[in-house]
Motif scaffolding. Structure first.
Motif, PDB file in Angstrom:
ATOM      1  N   SER A  18      14.355  67.357  -9.738  1.00 56.43           N
ATOM      2  CA  SER A  18      13.850  68.725  -9.859  1.00 56.43           C
ATOM      3  C   SER A  18      12.394  68.810  -9.406  1.00 56.43           C
ATOM      4  O   SER A  18      11.918  69.902  -9.094  1.00 56.43           O
ATOM      5  CB  SER A  18      13.983  69.216 -11.295  1.00 56.43           C
ATOM      6  OG  SER A  18      13.129  68.472 -12.140  1.00 56.43           O
ATOM      7  N   ARG A  19      11.694  67.684  -9.366  1.00 54.08           N
ATOM      8  CA  ARG A  19      10.309  67.693  -8.894  1.00 54.08           C
ATOM      9  C   ARG A  19      10.213  67.493  -7.391  1.00 54.08           C
ATOM     10  O   ARG A  19       9.133  67.588  -6.827  1.00 54.08           O
ATOM     11  CB  ARG A  19       9.502  66.602  -9.601  1.00 54.08           C
ATOM     12  CG  ARG A  19       9.269  66.913 -11.061  1.00 54.08           C
ATOM     13  CD  ARG A  19       8.361  65.914 -11.685  1.00 54.08           C
ATOM     14  NE  ARG A  19       9.128  64.681 -11.906  1.00 54.08           N
ATOM     15  CZ  ARG A  19       8.593  63.489 -12.002  1.00 54.08           C
ATOM     16  NH1 ARG A  19       7.312  63.335 -11.888  1.00 54.08           N
ATOM     17  NH2 ARG A  19       9.339  62.438 -12.209  1.00 54.08           N
ATOM     18  N   PHE A  20      11.325  67.238  -6.726  1.00 50.33           N
ATOM     19  CA  PHE A  20      11.304  67.055  -5.282  1.00 50.33           C
ATOM     20  C   PHE A  20      11.220  68.412  -4.602  1.00 50.33           C
ATOM     21  O   PHE A  20      11.949  69.332  -4.935  1.00 50.33           O
ATOM     22  CB  PHE A  20      12.560  66.311  -4.821  1.00 50.33           C
ATOM     23  CG  PHE A  20      12.566  66.035  -3.354  1.00 50.33           C
ATOM     24  CD1 PHE A  20      11.766  65.036  -2.838  1.00 50.33           C
ATOM     25  CD2 PHE A  20      13.341  66.788  -2.488  1.00 50.33           C
ATOM     26  CE1 PHE A  20      11.751  64.776  -1.479  1.00 50.33           C
ATOM     27  CE2 PHE A  20      13.335  66.538  -1.137  1.00 50.33           C
ATOM     28  CZ  PHE A  20      12.534  65.537  -0.629  1.00 50.33           C
ATOM     29  N   ARG A  21      10.329  68.521  -3.632  1.00 45.62           N
ATOM     30  CA  ARG A  21      10.117  69.780  -2.920  1.00 45.62           C
ATOM     31  C   ARG A  21      10.673  69.650  -1.507  1.00 45.62           C
ATOM     32  O   ARG A  21      10.084  68.986  -0.660  1.00 45.62           O
ATOM     33  CB  ARG A  21       8.639  70.119  -2.902  1.00 45.62           C
ATOM     34  CG  ARG A  21       8.126  70.377  -4.300  1.00 45.62           C
ATOM     35  CD  ARG A  21       6.718  70.891  -4.287  1.00 45.62           C
ATOM     36  NE  ARG A  21       6.332  71.256  -5.625  1.00 45.62           N
ATOM     37  CZ  ARG A  21       5.602  70.495  -6.406  1.00 45.62           C
ATOM     38  NH1 ARG A  21       5.191  69.326  -5.995  1.00 45.62           N
ATOM     39  NH2 ARG A  21       5.271  70.895  -7.612  1.00 45.62           N
ATOM     40  N   ALA A  22      11.787  70.293  -1.269  1.00 43.46           N
ATOM     41  CA  ALA A  22      12.443  70.201   0.036  1.00 43.46           C
ATOM     42  C   ALA A  22      11.639  70.909   1.118  1.00 43.46           C
ATOM     43  O   ALA A  22      11.652  70.496   2.278  1.00 43.46           O
ATOM     44  CB  ALA A  22      13.843  70.793  -0.043  1.00 43.46           C
ATOM     45  N   GLY A  23      10.920  71.947   0.752  1.00 46.63           N
ATOM     46  CA  GLY A  23      10.089  72.646   1.738  1.00 46.63           C
ATOM     47  C   GLY A  23       8.989  71.764   2.289  1.00 46.63           C
ATOM     48  O   GLY A  23       8.666  71.822   3.481  1.00 46.63           O
ATOM     49  N   ALA A  24       8.416  70.933   1.430  1.00 52.63           N
ATOM     50  CA  ALA A  24       7.378  70.008   1.891  1.00 52.63           C
ATOM     51  C   ALA A  24       7.960  68.979   2.853  1.00 52.63           C
ATOM     52  O   ALA A  24       7.325  68.609   3.845  1.00 52.63           O
ATOM     53  CB  ALA A  24       6.734  69.311   0.691  1.00 52.63           C
ATOM     54  N   ALA A  25       9.182  68.525   2.569  1.00 52.39           N
ATOM     55  CA  ALA A  25       9.826  67.559   3.464  1.00 52.39           C
ATOM     56  C   ALA A  25      10.135  68.192   4.818  1.00 52.39           C
ATOM     57  O   ALA A  25       9.987  67.535   5.855  1.00 52.39           O
ATOM     58  CB  ALA A  25      11.094  67.018   2.823  1.00 52.39           C
ATOM     59  N   LEU A  26      10.528  69.459   4.841  1.00 51.40           N
ATOM     60  CA  LEU A  26      10.792  70.130   6.111  1.00 51.40           C
ATOM     61  C   LEU A  26       9.513  70.353   6.908  1.00 51.40           C
ATOM     62  O   LEU A  26       9.513  70.228   8.143  1.00 51.40           O
ATOM     63  CB  LEU A  26      11.509  71.455   5.865  1.00 51.40           C
ATOM     64  CG  LEU A  26      12.954  71.343   5.392  1.00 51.40           C
ATOM     65  CD1 LEU A  26      13.529  72.719   5.090  1.00 51.40           C
ATOM     66  CD2 LEU A  26      13.788  70.623   6.428  1.00 51.40           C
ATOM     67  N   ILE A  27       8.422  70.662   6.220  1.00 54.11           N
ATOM     68  CA  ILE A  27       7.135  70.816   6.910  1.00 54.11           C
ATOM     69  C   ILE A  27       6.700  69.478   7.502  1.00 54.11           C
ATOM     70  O   ILE A  27       6.229  69.415   8.642  1.00 54.11           O
ATOM     71  CB  ILE A  27       6.074  71.371   5.937  1.00 54.11           C
ATOM     72  CG1 ILE A  27       6.388  72.826   5.597  1.00 54.11           C
ATOM     73  CG2 ILE A  27       4.673  71.260   6.524  1.00 54.11           C
ATOM     74  CD1 ILE A  27       5.537  73.394   4.495  1.00 54.11           C
ATOM     75  N   GLY A  28       6.877  68.408   6.752  1.00 57.51           N
ATOM     76  CA  GLY A  28       6.539  67.081   7.257  1.00 57.51           C
ATOM     77  C   GLY A  28       7.402  66.682   8.440  1.00 57.51           C
ATOM     78  O   GLY A  28       6.919  66.084   9.405  1.00 57.51           O
ATOM     79  N   LEU A  29       8.680  67.020   8.396  1.00 57.49           N
ATOM     80  CA  LEU A  29       9.580  66.724   9.508  1.00 57.49           C
ATOM     81  C   LEU A  29       9.174  67.508  10.758  1.00 57.49           C
ATOM     82  O   LEU A  29       9.198  66.980  11.875  1.00 57.49           O
ATOM     83  CB  LEU A  29      11.019  67.042   9.121  1.00 57.49           C
ATOM     84  CG  LEU A  29      12.100  66.685  10.127  1.00 57.49           C
ATOM     85  CD1 LEU A  29      12.114  65.191  10.400  1.00 57.49           C
ATOM     86  CD2 LEU A  29      13.451  67.136   9.606  1.00 57.49           C
ATOM     87  N   ALA A  30       8.763  68.754  10.572  1.00 56.02           N
ATOM     88  CA  ALA A  30       8.303  69.555  11.704  1.00 56.02           C
ATOM     89  C   ALA A  30       7.039  68.958  12.320  1.00 56.02           C
ATOM     90  O   ALA A  30       6.888  68.913  13.544  1.00 56.02           O
ATOM     91  CB  ALA A  30       8.054  70.994  11.259  1.00 56.02           C
TER      92      ALA A  30
END
Length: 153
Positions: A18-30
């Motif tokens: 629940s503490r994992f932020r998928a939006g941050a991972a997508l920004i990093g992937l971009a």
């Protein structure tokens, strides 16, 4: 080393997922893909602007992909503000998997998954290192400017 965050245990009973932020991972992937794209554009410009019959860009491709994974992990860790190691690793791993899929689609060479998996894991570790850098990017000496030092007030 005072003030650096490697692992932070929370006292709350919230699950890790629940503490994992998928939006941050997508920004990093971009960001990782953007850095790799910029490296490819530089190599293309080198070929177009220089005169030579053969070019060997294997070192530059490796450096571009690793720097993309580090930068993507750092941006992801900075955006997530917690669990930078996990966020960066997942960003680097997904970036490595995406590059492996693109390699399978566009290449006629026959490399097995066993041969590509160390490369994918290397990009995951590079992303984890970048995630640690991103979470700890707040550790800087902050200078304060007094009213007398400001030029235009």
């Amino acid at each position: 080393m005072k003030g650096l965050t490697f692992v932070r245990w929370s006292k709350s009973q919230t699950p890790v997922f629940s503490r994992f932020r998928a939006g941050a991972a997508l920004i990093g992937l971009a960001w990782a893909l953007g850095i790799t794209f910029a490296a490819c554009v530089l190599m293309f410009a080198w070929v177009v602007l220089s005169v030579g019959p053969v070019y060997n860009f294997s070192t530059f491709v490796i450096a571009g992909s690793i720097s993309g994974a580090i930068a993507g992990g750092a941006v992801c860790g900075r955006a997530a503000r917690s669990m930078g190691l996990a966020h960066g690793f997942l960003t680097g791993l997904s970036y490595g998997l995406l590059l492996a899929i693109l390699f399978y689609i566009g290449s006629s060479a026959t490399l097995s998954a066993v041969e590509l998996s160390p490369r994918v894991l290397l990009l995951g570790v590079a992303g984890a290192f970048g995630g640690l850098l991103g979470v700890n990017s707040h550790v800087r000496k902050k200078t304060t400017i007094t009213a007398k030092e400001r030029p235009f007030v």
